[in-house]
Design a protein around this motif. Structure first.
Motif, PDB file in Angstrom:
ATOM      1  N   LEU A 158       5.942  41.981  27.529  1.00 52.79           N
ATOM      2  CA  LEU A 158       5.536  40.603  27.230  1.00 52.79           C
ATOM      3  C   LEU A 158       5.647  39.694  28.462  1.00 52.79           C
ATOM      4  CD1 LEU A 158       7.153  40.140  23.693  1.00 52.79           C
ATOM      5  CD2 LEU A 158       4.804  40.796  24.274  1.00 52.79           C
ATOM      6  N   ARG A 159       6.481  40.062  29.397  1.00 52.88           N
ATOM      7  CA  ARG A 159       6.665  39.246  30.601  1.00 52.88           C
ATOM      8  C   ARG A 159       6.004  39.876  31.818  1.00 52.88           C
ATOM      9  NH1 ARG A 159      12.509  38.830  31.851  1.00 52.88           N
ATOM     10  NH2 ARG A 159      11.797  37.195  33.266  1.00 52.88           N
ATOM     11  N   TYR A 160       5.197  40.910  31.587  1.00 52.11           N
ATOM     12  CA  TYR A 160       4.640  41.676  32.701  1.00 52.11           C
ATOM     13  C   TYR A 160       3.823  40.809  33.660  1.00 52.11           C
ATOM     14  CZ  TYR A 160       1.845  45.100  35.260  1.00 52.11           C
ATOM     15  OH  TYR A 160       1.237  45.825  36.257  1.00 52.11           O
ATOM     16  N   MET A 161       2.850  40.073  33.150  1.00 49.11           N
ATOM     17  CA  MET A 161       1.979  39.282  34.024  1.00 49.11           C
ATOM     18  C   MET A 161       2.705  38.099  34.640  1.00 49.11           C
ATOM     19  SD  MET A 161      -0.664  41.026  34.204  1.00 49.11           S
ATOM     20  CE  MET A 161      -1.501  39.893  35.315  1.00 49.11           C
ATOM     21  N   VAL A 162       3.795  37.653  33.999  1.00 49.81           N
ATOM     22  CA  VAL A 162       4.585  36.564  34.580  1.00 49.81           C
ATOM     23  C   VAL A 162       5.397  37.075  35.766  1.00 49.81           C
ATOM     24  CG1 VAL A 162       6.437  34.900  34.149  1.00 49.81           C
ATOM     25  CG2 VAL A 162       4.724  35.348  32.379  1.00 49.81           C
ATOM     26  N   ILE A 163       5.997  38.272  35.586  1.00 48.56           N
ATOM     27  CA  ILE A 163       6.820  38.846  36.658  1.00 48.56           C
ATOM     28  C   ILE A 163       5.941  39.373  37.794  1.00 48.56           C
ATOM     29  CG2 ILE A 163       8.456  40.673  37.248  1.00 48.56           C
ATOM     30  CD1 ILE A 163       9.518  40.507  34.382  1.00 48.56           C
ATOM     31  N   MET A 164       4.954  40.192  37.443  1.00 47.38           N
ATOM     32  CA  MET A 164       4.108  40.825  38.462  1.00 47.38           C
ATOM     33  C   MET A 164       2.885  39.957  38.762  1.00 47.38           C
ATOM     34  SD  MET A 164       5.894  43.453  39.148  1.00 47.38           S
ATOM     35  CE  MET A 164       4.767  44.254  40.277  1.00 47.38           C
ATOM     36  N   HIS A 165       3.144  38.743  39.191  1.00 52.17           N
ATOM     37  CA  HIS A 165       2.034  37.849  39.533  1.00 52.17           C
ATOM     38  C   HIS A 165       1.492  38.218  40.915  1.00 52.17           C
ATOM     39  CE1 HIS A 165       4.705  35.540  42.233  1.00 52.17           C
ATOM     40  NE2 HIS A 165       5.619  35.724  41.292  1.00 52.17           N
ATOM     41  N   PRO A 166       0.283  37.785  41.244  1.00 49.84           N
ATOM     42  CA  PRO A 166      -0.342  38.182  42.525  1.00 49.84           C
ATOM     43  C   PRO A 166       0.490  37.890  43.757  1.00 49.84           C
ATOM     44  CG  PRO A 166      -1.973  37.199  41.099  1.00 49.84           C
ATOM     45  CD  PRO A 166      -0.662  37.024  40.401  1.00 49.84           C
ATOM     46  N   GLY A 167       1.182  36.750  43.759  1.00 51.01           N
ATOM     47  CA  GLY A 167       2.004  36.406  44.913  1.00 51.01           C
ATOM     48  C   GLY A 167       3.102  37.431  45.159  1.00 51.01           C
ATOM     49  N   LEU A 168       3.765  37.876  44.086  1.00 51.14           N
ATOM     50  CA  LEU A 168       4.823  38.866  44.226  1.00 51.14           C
ATOM     51  C   LEU A 168       4.241  40.206  44.692  1.00 51.14           C
ATOM     52  CD1 LEU A 168       7.766  39.745  43.884  1.00 51.14           C
ATOM     53  CD2 LEU A 168       7.232  40.324  41.504  1.00 51.14           C
ATOM     54  N   CYS A 169       3.082  40.581  44.167  1.00 48.43           N
ATOM     55  CA  CYS A 169       2.454  41.847  44.547  1.00 48.43           C
ATOM     56  C   CYS A 169       2.159  41.888  46.050  1.00 48.43           C
ATOM     57  CB  CYS A 169       1.164  42.063  43.752  1.00 48.43           C
ATOM     58  SG  CYS A 169       1.429  42.306  41.977  1.00 48.43           S
ATOM     59  N   VAL A 170       1.607  40.807  46.557  1.00 50.02           N
ATOM     60  CA  VAL A 170       1.302  40.727  47.988  1.00 50.02           C
ATOM     61  C   VAL A 170       2.589  40.743  48.804  1.00 50.02           C
ATOM     62  CG1 VAL A 170       0.301  39.301  49.804  1.00 50.02           C
ATOM     63  CG2 VAL A 170      -0.877  39.523  47.618  1.00 50.02           C
ATOM     64  N   LEU A 171       3.586  40.013  48.327  1.00 45.37           N
ATOM     65  CA  LEU A 171       4.871  39.957  49.025  1.00 45.37           C
ATOM     66  C   LEU A 171       5.516  41.335  49.102  1.00 45.37           C
ATOM     67  CD1 LEU A 171       6.842  37.973  50.373  1.00 45.37           C
ATOM     68  CD2 LEU A 171       7.994  37.765  48.152  1.00 45.37           C
ATOM     69  N   LEU A 172       5.444  42.100  48.016  1.00 44.77           N
ATOM     70  CA  LEU A 172       6.033  43.442  48.000  1.00 44.77           C
ATOM     71  C   LEU A 172       5.342  44.366  49.003  1.00 44.77           C
ATOM     72  CD1 LEU A 172       6.568  43.978  44.156  1.00 44.77           C
ATOM     73  CD2 LEU A 172       8.349  43.717  45.898  1.00 44.77           C
ATOM     74  N   VAL A 173       4.020  44.260  49.091  1.00 47.64           N
ATOM     75  CA  VAL A 173       3.273  45.097  50.040  1.00 47.64           C
ATOM     76  C   VAL A 173       3.597  44.690  51.478  1.00 47.64           C
ATOM     77  CG1 VAL A 173       0.972  45.718  50.882  1.00 47.64           C
ATOM     78  CG2 VAL A 173       1.408  45.607  48.426  1.00 47.64           C
TER      79      VAL A 173
END
Length: 332
Positions: free
Chosen positions: A130-145
């Motif tokens: 239920l919190r997937y899209m809130v946690i894994m937002h685009p900004g975090l995805c780019v930051l992780l990469v």
């Protein structure tokens, strides 16, 4: 004999798989076909994810980066092998050798980091849906990469700088098809104690910590899946992890085989074969693993191939689809 101070002028010689001239055409064909399959397979994955709006999710964003990393690893090593065989010249410059070491360690480390990031993505998707899209937002995805690339480059820079301080007594013959860090260190004339300590301690931490993270993520995933009441729900949850688990097993399994091979045997041929299983084969097989085990990816690839075939046949206008325009994941 005293080590020379003119190490930078030394040439390295990559002995490859064999010096038998009759086998060179076969080896050339083997590496060329492997490289083409790797580039084509991973490029199709990237294009399919870019073209299909249904695949604009964190999971496939990381997969695209993994495919790009696989292309970079293969491009770092295989083209030099092909050029050497074709030119019948096994030499590589000192600078070229250090650059190859740095590139292999960088992209190998990046793949290692991306696999743990993808495991975290699956953990959030299954354990906190239920919190997937809130946690894994685009900004975090780019930051992780970007963070993965940063620490991988730092890890590679450390080894490259330490290797640049080594001295070599003469032109060096490397019993390998690329400049592998362990092989270069073994052939140095100067003291290599610090290099070996760094290689084993830092690399063990760099690859061991992500592996522990992957194991922890899947332990949590398994615990959550076992609490799902329906068999269909369990099957669906496991199917989303199957491809990633297969890639993880291939990456760490082949990497462990290289480590064990270099530790228990002095056979250069066995070390070369083990390294091929680590630096060549996984990059070629990863696209096939994801395309065969993932229904969404199968559909996207099938649609992409149909469109490309139509365009090549001059029917692109009739079968054109506005949804095939490149989608910018970061804009979501």
């Amino acid at each position: 004999m005293e080590p020379t101070n003119e190490t930078a002028s030394i040439e390295f010689f990559l002995l490859g798989l064999t010096d038998d001239p009759e086998l060179q055409p076969l080896i050339f064909s083997l590496f060329l076909s492997t490289y083409l399959f790797t580039i084509l397979g991973n490029l199709l994955i990237i294009l399919a994810v870019s073209a299909d709006p249904h695949l604009h999710t964190p999971m496939y964003f990381f997969l695209s980066n993994l495919s790009f990393t696989d292309i970079c690893i293969s491009t770092t090593t295989i083209p030099k092998v092909l050029v050497n065989i074709k030119a019948q010249d096994q030499s590589i410059t000192y600078t070229g050798c250090l650059t190859q070491i740095g590139s292999v360690v960088t992209f190998g480390g990046l793949e290692n980091c991306l696999l743990v990031v993808m495991a975290y993505d699956r953990y959030v998707a299954i354990c906190h849906p239920l919190r997937y899209m809130v946690i894994m937002h685009p900004g975090l995805c780019v930051l992780l990469v970007l963070y993965s690339l940063f620490i991988s480059a730092g890890h590679a820079l450390l080894h490259s700088l330490m290797a640049s301080h080594l001295s070599f007594c003469q032109d060096v013959e490397i019993p390998h098809f690329f400049c592998e860090l362990t092989q270069v260190i073994r052939l140095a004339c100067s003291d290599t104690l610090i290099n070996n300590l760094l290689m084993y301690i830092v690399s063990s931490l760099f690859f061991g910590v992500p592996l522990v993270g992957i194991i922890f993520s899947y332990a949590q995933i398994l615990s959550s899946v076992l609490r799902i009441p329906s068999a269909g729900g369990k099957s669906k949850a496991f199917s989303t992890c199957g491809s990633h688990l297969s890639v993880v097993s291939l990456f760490y399994g082949t990497g462990f085989s290289v480590y064990m091979s270099s530790a228990v045997t002095e056979s250069s041929f066995k070390n070369i074969v083990a390294s091929m299983m680590y630096i060549v084969i996984p990059q070629m097989l990863n696209p096939f693993i994801y395309s065969m085990r993932n229904k969404e990816m199968k559909g996207a690839l099938r649609h992409l191939i149909m469109v490309l075939s139509s365009l090549c046949g001059g029917e692109g206008e009739r079968l054109g689809n506005p949804n095939l325009n490149t989608y910018n994941f970061l804009s979501r």
